[in-house]
Design a protein around this motif. Structure first.
Motif, PDB file in Angstrom:
ATOM      1  N   GLY A 112     -26.341 110.580 -47.397  1.00 50.43           N
ATOM      2  CA  GLY A 112     -25.258 110.031 -48.371  1.00 50.43           C
ATOM      3  C   GLY A 112     -24.026 110.079 -47.579  1.00 50.43           C
ATOM      4  N   GLU A 113     -23.953 110.129 -46.447  1.00 47.66           N
ATOM      5  CA  GLU A 113     -22.563 110.136 -45.486  1.00 47.66           C
ATOM      6  C   GLU A 113     -22.262 108.896 -44.862  1.00 47.66           C
ATOM      7  OE1 GLU A 113     -20.672 112.804 -44.926  1.00 47.66           O
ATOM      8  OE2 GLU A 113     -21.688 114.557 -45.807  1.00 47.66           O
ATOM      9  N   LEU A 114     -22.862 107.757 -45.149  1.00 50.36           N
ATOM     10  CA  LEU A 114     -22.500 106.541 -44.684  1.00 50.36           C
ATOM     11  C   LEU A 114     -21.326 105.955 -45.256  1.00 50.36           C
ATOM     12  CD1 LEU A 114     -25.574 104.609 -43.537  1.00 50.36           C
ATOM     13  CD2 LEU A 114     -24.213 105.620 -42.177  1.00 50.36           C
ATOM     14  N   ASP A 115     -20.272 105.420 -44.526  1.00 48.90           N
ATOM     15  CA  ASP A 115     -19.396 104.468 -45.263  1.00 48.90           C
ATOM     16  C   ASP A 115     -19.905 103.389 -46.074  1.00 48.90           C
ATOM     17  OD1 ASP A 115     -19.145 103.762 -42.086  1.00 48.90           O
ATOM     18  OD2 ASP A 115     -19.281 102.036 -43.304  1.00 48.90           O
ATOM     19  N   ALA A 116     -19.118 102.831 -46.965  1.00 51.81           N
ATOM     20  CA  ALA A 116     -19.550 101.857 -47.771  1.00 51.81           C
ATOM     21  C   ALA A 116     -20.224 100.598 -47.180  1.00 51.81           C
ATOM     22  CB  ALA A 116     -18.509 101.620 -48.789  1.00 51.81           C
ATOM     23  N   GLN A 117     -19.417 100.133 -45.984  1.00 55.47           N
ATOM     24  CA  GLN A 117     -20.052  98.967 -45.327  1.00 55.47           C
ATOM     25  C   GLN A 117     -21.215  99.008 -44.619  1.00 55.47           C
ATOM     26  OE1 GLN A 117     -17.272  97.726 -42.397  1.00 55.47           O
ATOM     27  NE2 GLN A 117     -18.213  95.735 -42.004  1.00 55.47           N
ATOM     28  N   ARG A 118     -21.513 100.282 -43.977  1.00 56.49           N
ATOM     29  CA  ARG A 118     -22.793 100.459 -43.427  1.00 56.49           C
ATOM     30  C   ARG A 118     -23.985 100.811 -44.383  1.00 56.49           C
ATOM     31  NH1 ARG A 118     -22.497 104.951 -38.733  1.00 56.49           N
ATOM     32  NH2 ARG A 118     -21.040 105.806 -40.224  1.00 56.49           N
ATOM     33  N   ARG A 119     -23.310 101.440 -45.533  1.00 58.51           N
ATOM     34  CA  ARG A 119     -24.386 101.798 -46.550  1.00 58.51           C
ATOM     35  C   ARG A 119     -25.042 100.542 -47.140  1.00 58.51           C
ATOM     36  NH1 ARG A 119     -21.427 104.904 -49.633  1.00 58.51           N
ATOM     37  NH2 ARG A 119     -20.950 103.477 -50.877  1.00 58.51           N
ATOM     38  N   GLU A 120     -24.299  99.627 -47.272  1.00 51.10           N
ATOM     39  CA  GLU A 120     -24.498  98.493 -48.086  1.00 51.10           C
ATOM     40  C   GLU A 120     -25.504  97.585 -47.035  1.00 51.10           C
ATOM     41  OE1 GLU A 120     -21.339  96.040 -49.480  1.00 51.10           O
ATOM     42  OE2 GLU A 120     -22.550  94.235 -49.468  1.00 51.10           O
ATOM     43  N   ALA A 121     -25.264  97.449 -45.785  1.00 49.46           N
ATOM     44  CA  ALA A 121     -25.884  96.812 -44.604  1.00 49.46           C
ATOM     45  C   ALA A 121     -27.458  97.428 -44.433  1.00 49.46           C
ATOM     46  CB  ALA A 121     -25.093  96.919 -43.452  1.00 49.46           C
ATOM     47  N   VAL A 122     -27.260  98.626 -44.831  1.00 45.44           N
ATOM     48  CA  VAL A 122     -28.699  99.438 -44.476  1.00 45.44           C
ATOM     49  C   VAL A 122     -29.468  99.217 -45.739  1.00 45.44           C
ATOM     50  CG1 VAL A 122     -29.942 101.906 -44.530  1.00 45.44           C
ATOM     51  CG2 VAL A 122     -27.867 101.394 -43.076  1.00 45.44           C
ATOM     52  N   GLU A 123     -28.886  99.126 -46.892  1.00 44.29           N
ATOM     53  CA  GLU A 123     -29.780  98.911 -48.062  1.00 44.29           C
ATOM     54  C   GLU A 123     -30.130  97.419 -48.338  1.00 44.29           C
ATOM     55  OE1 GLU A 123     -26.793  99.889 -51.212  1.00 44.29           O
ATOM     56  OE2 GLU A 123     -27.486 101.972 -51.239  1.00 44.29           O
ATOM     57  N   GLN A 124     -29.179  96.590 -47.665  1.00 46.36           N
ATOM     58  CA  GLN A 124     -29.897  95.328 -47.656  1.00 46.36           C
ATOM     59  C   GLN A 124     -31.012  95.023 -46.719  1.00 46.36           C
ATOM     60  OE1 GLN A 124     -26.647  92.592 -46.627  1.00 46.36           O
ATOM     61  NE2 GLN A 124     -25.708  92.892 -48.726  1.00 46.36           N
ATOM     62  N   HIS A 125     -31.062  95.892 -45.558  1.00 48.11           N
ATOM     63  CA  HIS A 125     -32.190  95.658 -44.578  1.00 48.11           C
ATOM     64  C   HIS A 125     -33.267  96.378 -45.375  1.00 48.11           C
ATOM     65  CE1 HIS A 125     -33.827  95.612 -40.518  1.00 48.11           C
ATOM     66  NE2 HIS A 125     -34.433  96.746 -40.853  1.00 48.11           N
ATOM     67  N   LEU A 126     -33.350  97.678 -45.941  1.00 45.31           N
ATOM     68  CA  LEU A 126     -34.274  98.507 -46.152  1.00 45.31           C
ATOM     69  C   LEU A 126     -35.203  97.592 -47.395  1.00 45.31           C
ATOM     70  CD1 LEU A 126     -32.785 101.811 -46.601  1.00 45.31           C
ATOM     71  CD2 LEU A 126     -34.571 101.138 -45.118  1.00 45.31           C
TER      72      LEU A 126
END
Lengths: 153, 174
Positions: free
Chosen positions: A16-30
Protein backbone atom coordinates in the motif's frame (compact mmCIF):
# COMPACT_ATOMS: atom_id res chain seq x y z
CA UNK A 1 2.34 -1.28 -19.55
CA UNK A 2 4.99 -4.00 -19.59
CA UNK A 3 4.94 -6.81 -17.03
CA UNK A 4 8.62 -6.27 -16.16
CA UNK A 5 7.86 -2.70 -15.14
CA UNK A 6 4.74 -3.57 -13.17
CA UNK A 7 6.43 -6.42 -11.32
CA UNK A 8 9.03 -4.03 -9.93
CA UNK A 9 6.16 -2.15 -8.29
CA UNK A 10 4.24 -5.16 -6.99
CA UNK A 11 6.07 -5.28 -3.67
CA UNK A 12 5.24 -1.64 -2.88
CA UNK A 13 1.72 -2.12 -4.25
CA UNK A 14 1.11 -5.03 -1.88
CA UNK A 15 2.34 -2.83 1.00
CA UNK A 16 0.00 0.00 0.00
CA UNK A 17 2.94 2.32 -0.52
CA UNK A 18 2.54 3.28 -4.18
CA UNK A 19 1.53 6.81 -5.16
CA UNK A 20 -1.89 7.20 -6.76
CA UNK A 21 -0.62 7.31 -10.34
CA UNK A 22 1.41 4.12 -10.16
CA UNK A 23 -1.24 2.35 -8.09
CA UNK A 24 -3.83 2.99 -10.76
CA UNK A 25 -1.47 1.78 -13.48
CA UNK A 26 -0.77 -1.44 -11.57
CA UNK A 27 -4.47 -2.09 -10.91
CA UNK A 28 -5.33 -1.64 -14.56
CA UNK A 29 -2.56 -4.03 -15.54
CA UNK A 30 -3.53 -6.64 -12.93
CA UNK A 31 -7.12 -6.58 -14.16
CA UNK A 32 -6.10 -8.35 -17.38
CA UNK A 33 -2.70 -9.95 -16.56
CA UNK A 34 -2.98 -13.22 -14.67
CA UNK A 35 0.79 -13.66 -14.77
CA UNK A 36 1.40 -10.52 -12.70
CA UNK A 37 -1.54 -11.27 -10.42
CA UNK A 38 0.05 -14.65 -9.66
CA UNK A 39 3.40 -12.93 -9.09
CA UNK A 40 1.74 -10.64 -6.53
CA UNK A 41 0.34 -13.61 -4.64
CA UNK A 42 3.74 -15.30 -4.63
CA UNK A 43 5.34 -12.19 -3.13
CA UNK A 44 2.88 -12.22 -0.23
CA UNK A 45 3.23 -15.92 0.45
CA UNK A 46 6.66 -16.43 2.05
CA UNK A 47 6.36 -13.98 4.85
CA UNK A 48 2.93 -15.10 5.98
CA UNK A 49 4.23 -18.67 6.10
CA UNK A 50 7.27 -17.72 8.16
CA UNK A 51 5.17 -15.84 10.70
CA UNK A 52 2.86 -18.84 10.99
CA UNK A 53 5.47 -21.58 11.22
CA UNK A 54 8.30 -19.75 12.97
CA UNK A 55 6.74 -17.52 15.59
CA UNK A 56 8.86 -15.18 17.69
CA UNK A 57 9.14 -16.36 21.30
CA UNK A 58 7.62 -14.04 23.90
CA UNK A 59 9.69 -11.33 25.52
CA UNK A 60 11.12 -12.75 28.78
CA UNK A 61 9.55 -11.22 31.88
CA UNK A 62 12.85 -10.73 33.71
CA UNK A 63 14.42 -8.61 30.98
CA UNK A 64 13.32 -5.27 32.45
CA UNK A 65 14.98 -6.15 35.77
CA UNK A 66 18.18 -7.07 33.97
CA UNK A 67 18.16 -3.65 32.34
CA UNK A 68 17.65 -1.94 35.71
CA UNK A 69 20.48 -3.97 37.28
CA UNK A 70 22.85 -3.03 34.48
CA UNK A 71 21.97 0.65 34.85
CA UNK A 72 22.51 0.43 38.62
CA UNK A 73 25.90 -1.20 38.09
CA UNK A 74 26.85 1.59 35.76
CA UNK A 75 25.82 4.22 38.31
CA UNK A 76 27.82 2.52 41.05
CA UNK A 77 31.00 2.23 38.98
CA UNK A 78 30.97 5.02 36.41
CA UNK A 79 34.71 5.56 36.92
CA UNK A 80 35.40 2.09 35.64
CA UNK A 81 33.69 2.82 32.35
CA UNK A 82 35.42 6.16 31.97
CA UNK A 83 38.75 4.67 32.91
CA UNK A 84 38.26 1.74 30.60
CA UNK A 85 37.31 3.93 27.67
CA UNK A 86 40.20 6.30 28.27
CA UNK A 87 42.62 3.43 28.62
CA UNK A 88 41.45 1.96 25.36
CA UNK A 89 41.98 5.25 23.59
CA UNK A 90 45.41 5.75 25.11
CA UNK A 91 46.40 2.21 24.13
CA UNK A 92 45.35 2.85 20.53
CA UNK A 93 47.33 6.07 20.34
CA UNK A 94 50.39 4.44 21.88
CA UNK A 95 50.16 1.51 19.47
CA UNK A 96 49.99 3.91 16.51
CA UNK A 97 53.01 5.86 17.73
CA UNK A 98 55.06 2.70 18.26
CA UNK A 99 54.10 1.29 14.88
CA UNK A 100 54.91 4.56 13.16
CA UNK A 101 58.30 4.74 14.89
CA UNK A 102 59.09 1.13 14.02
CA UNK A 103 58.13 1.70 10.39
CA UNK A 104 60.35 4.75 10.24
CA UNK A 105 63.34 2.89 11.67
CA UNK A 106 62.80 -0.04 9.30
CA UNK A 107 62.64 2.24 6.28
CA UNK A 108 65.78 4.08 7.25
CA UNK A 109 67.73 0.81 7.53
CA UNK A 110 66.66 -0.36 4.14
CA UNK A 111 67.41 2.88 2.27
CA UNK A 112 71.07 2.87 0.94
CA UNK A 113 72.79 5.79 2.55
CA UNK A 114 75.97 7.62 1.62
CA UNK A 115 79.11 6.70 3.49
CA UNK A 116 80.12 9.62 5.55
CA UNK A 117 83.68 10.44 5.13
CA UNK A 118 85.81 13.29 6.05
CA UNK A 119 86.06 15.92 3.41
CA UNK A 120 88.83 15.36 0.90
CA UNK A 121 92.00 17.03 2.06
CA UNK A 122 93.56 19.55 -0.23
CA UNK A 123 96.88 18.79 -1.87
CA UNK A 124 98.95 20.57 0.72
CA UNK A 125 97.30 18.55 3.36
CA UNK A 126 98.06 15.34 1.46
CA UNK A 127 101.70 16.33 1.23
CA UNK A 128 101.85 17.06 4.90
CA UNK A 129 100.42 13.71 5.72
CA UNK A 130 102.75 11.92 3.37
CA UNK A 131 105.75 13.64 4.89
CA UNK A 132 104.54 12.82 8.35
CA UNK A 133 104.37 9.16 7.48
CA UNK A 134 107.59 9.22 5.55
CA UNK A 135 105.93 8.10 2.41
CA UNK A 136 105.64 9.25 -1.12
CA UNK A 137 102.52 10.13 -2.82
CA UNK A 138 102.67 7.82 -5.80
CA UNK A 139 99.11 7.52 -6.63
CA UNK A 140 95.75 8.78 -5.73
CA UNK A 141 95.30 9.26 -2.08
CA UNK A 142 92.38 7.23 -0.96
CA UNK A 143 90.29 8.52 1.76
CA UNK A 144 89.09 5.47 3.62
CA UNK A 145 86.80 6.30 6.42
CA UNK A 146 88.64 9.47 7.21
CA UNK A 147 92.13 7.91 6.95
CA UNK A 148 94.58 8.61 4.18
CA UNK A 149 96.47 5.72 2.64
CA UNK A 150 99.78 6.41 1.18
CA UNK A 151 102.29 4.12 -0.34
CA UNK A 152 105.37 4.01 1.91
CA UNK A 153 108.79 4.89 0.44
CA UNK B 1 12.93 12.32 26.24
CA UNK B 2 13.64 15.13 28.69
CA UNK B 3 12.80 12.75 31.52
CA UNK B 4 15.08 10.13 30.05
CA UNK B 5 17.94 12.62 29.73
CA UNK B 6 17.43 13.48 33.40
CA UNK B 7 17.77 9.81 34.30
CA UNK B 8 14.10 9.18 34.98
CA UNK B 9 13.52 5.42 35.01
CA UNK B 10 9.77 5.84 34.61
CA UNK B 11 10.38 7.43 31.21
CA UNK B 12 12.56 4.49 30.24
CA UNK B 13 9.89 2.12 31.49
CA UNK B 14 7.33 3.81 29.27
CA UNK B 15 9.56 3.42 26.22
CA UNK B 16 10.21 -0.19 27.20
CA UNK B 17 6.52 -1.02 27.42
CA UNK B 18 5.88 0.58 24.05
CA UNK B 19 8.84 -0.70 22.04
CA UNK B 20 10.50 -3.69 23.71
CA UNK B 21 8.38 -6.24 21.84
CA UNK B 22 9.25 -4.72 18.50
CA UNK B 23 12.97 -4.44 19.34
CA UNK B 24 13.09 -8.05 20.52
CA UNK B 25 11.20 -9.26 17.47
CA UNK B 26 13.58 -7.50 15.06
CA UNK B 27 16.63 -8.81 16.90
CA UNK B 28 15.24 -12.36 17.02
CA UNK B 29 14.30 -12.44 13.35
CA UNK B 30 17.67 -11.01 12.34
CA UNK B 31 19.80 -13.30 14.53
CA UNK B 32 17.42 -16.23 14.97
CA UNK B 33 18.79 -16.74 18.44
CA UNK B 34 16.65 -16.05 21.51
CA UNK B 35 19.50 -15.44 23.94
CA UNK B 36 21.31 -13.03 21.65
CA UNK B 37 18.06 -11.24 20.90
CA UNK B 38 17.56 -10.70 24.64
CA UNK B 39 21.10 -9.32 24.93
CA UNK B 40 20.49 -6.95 22.03
CA UNK B 41 17.20 -5.76 23.54
CA UNK B 42 18.84 -5.18 26.90
CA UNK B 43 21.73 -3.25 25.36
CA UNK B 44 19.34 -1.10 23.28
CA UNK B 45 17.44 0.14 26.33
CA UNK B 46 20.58 0.64 28.40
CA UNK B 47 21.98 2.70 25.52
CA UNK B 48 18.78 4.73 25.33
CA UNK B 49 19.19 5.72 28.96
CA UNK B 50 22.90 6.45 28.73
CA UNK B 51 22.82 8.43 25.52
CA UNK B 52 19.52 10.27 25.96
CA UNK B 53 21.41 13.54 26.12
CA UNK B 54 22.67 12.97 22.55
CA UNK B 55 19.15 12.69 21.18
CA UNK B 56 18.37 15.35 18.58
CA UNK B 57 14.80 16.65 18.89
CA UNK B 58 14.36 16.94 15.11
CA UNK B 59 14.44 13.14 14.78
CA UNK B 60 11.53 11.02 15.92
CA UNK B 61 12.11 8.98 19.08
CA UNK B 62 11.00 5.80 17.33
CA UNK B 63 13.43 6.38 14.45
CA UNK B 64 16.21 6.86 16.97
CA UNK B 65 15.31 3.61 18.75
CA UNK B 66 15.05 1.68 15.49
CA UNK B 67 18.45 2.97 14.37
CA UNK B 68 20.04 1.76 17.58
CA UNK B 69 18.54 -1.73 17.28
CA UNK B 70 19.48 -1.97 13.58
CA UNK B 71 23.07 -0.98 14.29
CA UNK B 72 23.27 -3.39 17.21
CA UNK B 73 22.01 -6.23 15.02
CA UNK B 74 24.41 -5.47 12.17
CA UNK B 75 27.41 -5.14 14.48
CA UNK B 76 26.44 -8.11 16.59
CA UNK B 77 26.12 -10.31 13.58
CA UNK B 78 29.55 -9.36 12.27
CA UNK B 79 31.17 -10.10 15.62
CA UNK B 80 29.74 -13.60 15.90
CA UNK B 81 29.77 -14.54 12.25
CA UNK B 82 31.24 -17.96 12.82
CA UNK B 83 28.82 -18.93 15.54
CA UNK B 84 25.87 -21.08 14.55
CA UNK B 85 22.50 -19.86 15.67
CA UNK B 86 20.92 -21.78 18.52
CA UNK B 87 17.43 -22.96 17.79
CA UNK B 88 14.68 -21.01 19.38
CA UNK B 89 12.90 -22.29 22.46
CA UNK B 90 9.59 -21.89 20.68
CA UNK B 91 8.49 -25.36 19.53
CA UNK B 92 7.82 -25.95 15.88
CA UNK B 93 4.44 -27.31 14.79
CA UNK B 94 6.05 -30.70 14.26
CA UNK B 95 7.11 -30.81 17.89
CA UNK B 96 3.77 -29.72 19.28
CA UNK B 97 1.79 -32.24 17.26
CA UNK B 98 0.82 -35.36 19.15
CA UNK B 99 2.01 -37.82 16.52
CA UNK B 100 5.69 -38.45 15.70
CA UNK B 101 7.07 -36.59 12.68
CA UNK B 102 6.88 -39.57 10.32
CA UNK B 103 3.19 -40.04 11.10
CA UNK B 104 2.18 -36.43 10.63
CA UNK B 105 0.26 -35.14 7.66
CA UNK B 106 2.41 -34.51 4.65
CA UNK B 107 1.31 -30.92 4.36
CA UNK B 108 2.56 -30.14 7.86
CA UNK B 109 5.92 -31.71 7.19
CA UNK B 110 6.14 -29.88 3.88
CA UNK B 111 5.28 -26.58 5.55
CA UNK B 112 7.97 -27.08 8.15
CA UNK B 113 10.53 -27.86 5.46
CA UNK B 114 9.53 -24.78 3.48
CA UNK B 115 9.80 -22.65 6.60
CA UNK B 116 13.29 -24.02 7.26
CA UNK B 117 14.28 -23.16 3.67
CA UNK B 118 12.75 -19.73 4.07
CA UNK B 119 14.68 -19.09 7.28
CA UNK B 120 17.85 -20.16 5.50
CA UNK B 121 17.03 -17.82 2.60
CA UNK B 122 16.34 -14.95 5.00
CA UNK B 123 19.66 -15.41 6.75
CA UNK B 124 21.35 -15.50 3.37
CA UNK B 125 19.98 -12.14 2.23
CA UNK B 126 22.32 -9.13 2.13
CA UNK B 127 22.12 -7.31 5.45
CA UNK B 128 20.31 -4.20 4.24
CA UNK B 129 17.69 -6.22 2.37
CA UNK B 130 17.15 -8.40 5.42
CA UNK B 131 16.84 -5.46 7.78
CA UNK B 132 14.45 -3.61 5.45
CA UNK B 133 12.27 -6.72 5.23
CA UNK B 134 12.27 -7.18 8.99
CA UNK B 135 11.37 -3.54 9.63
CA UNK B 136 8.45 -3.90 7.29
CA UNK B 137 7.24 -7.15 8.87
CA UNK B 138 3.78 -7.13 10.35
CA UNK B 139 3.29 -3.66 8.82
CA UNK B 140 5.24 -2.11 11.62
CA UNK B 141 7.10 0.58 9.71
CA UNK B 142 6.12 2.57 6.67
CA UNK B 143 8.54 3.02 3.78
CA UNK B 144 9.24 6.58 4.96
CA UNK B 145 10.09 5.34 8.46
CA UNK B 146 12.30 2.56 7.09
CA UNK B 147 14.09 5.13 4.91
CA UNK B 148 14.69 7.36 7.96
CA UNK B 149 15.96 4.40 9.99
CA UNK B 150 18.32 3.17 7.29
CA UNK B 151 19.26 6.71 6.25
CA UNK B 152 18.38 6.14 2.61
CA UNK B 153 15.74 7.26 0.11
CA UNK B 154 12.22 5.94 -0.16
CA UNK B 155 12.91 4.52 -3.60
CA UNK B 156 15.89 2.64 -2.14
CA UNK B 157 13.58 1.05 0.41
CA UNK B 158 11.20 0.06 -2.38
CA UNK B 159 14.07 -1.52 -4.27
CA UNK B 160 15.45 -3.30 -1.17
CA UNK B 161 12.08 -4.83 -0.33
CA UNK B 162 11.38 -5.88 -3.91
CA UNK B 163 14.78 -7.58 -4.22
CA UNK B 164 14.48 -9.24 -0.80
CA UNK B 165 11.04 -10.67 -1.48
CA UNK B 166 12.00 -11.80 -4.98
CA UNK B 167 15.03 -13.59 -3.57
CA UNK B 168 12.87 -15.39 -1.01
CA UNK B 169 10.41 -16.47 -3.68
CA UNK B 170 13.23 -17.72 -5.92
CA UNK B 171 14.74 -19.66 -3.06
CA UNK B 172 11.46 -21.36 -2.26
CA UNK B 173 10.86 -22.36 -5.86
CA UNK B 174 14.17 -24.23 -6.12
Amino acid sequence: MRCSRVQRWLSAYGDGELDAQRREAVEQHLAHCHHCAAALERLKGPWAMLVEVDPVPPLPTGLWHRILRQLEDHERHPWYRTYRDGLRRAACVAACVILGFAAGVLLSWQTPGTVRTSPRPVLSEKRLVAEAFDSTIVGPVHNEGGLLRCVPR
Amino acid sequence: MAGLAAGDLDSLGLLYRRHADFVFRIAYRFLHNEEEAQDITQSVFVTLMQSARKYRPEAKVTTWIYRIVVNRCLNHRSRVKGRKSVSSNAPSPLETASAPAWEQPDHLVERAEQAARLREALLGLPKRQRIALLLRMDDELSYAEIAATLDCSRSSVESLLFRARSALVRHLRK
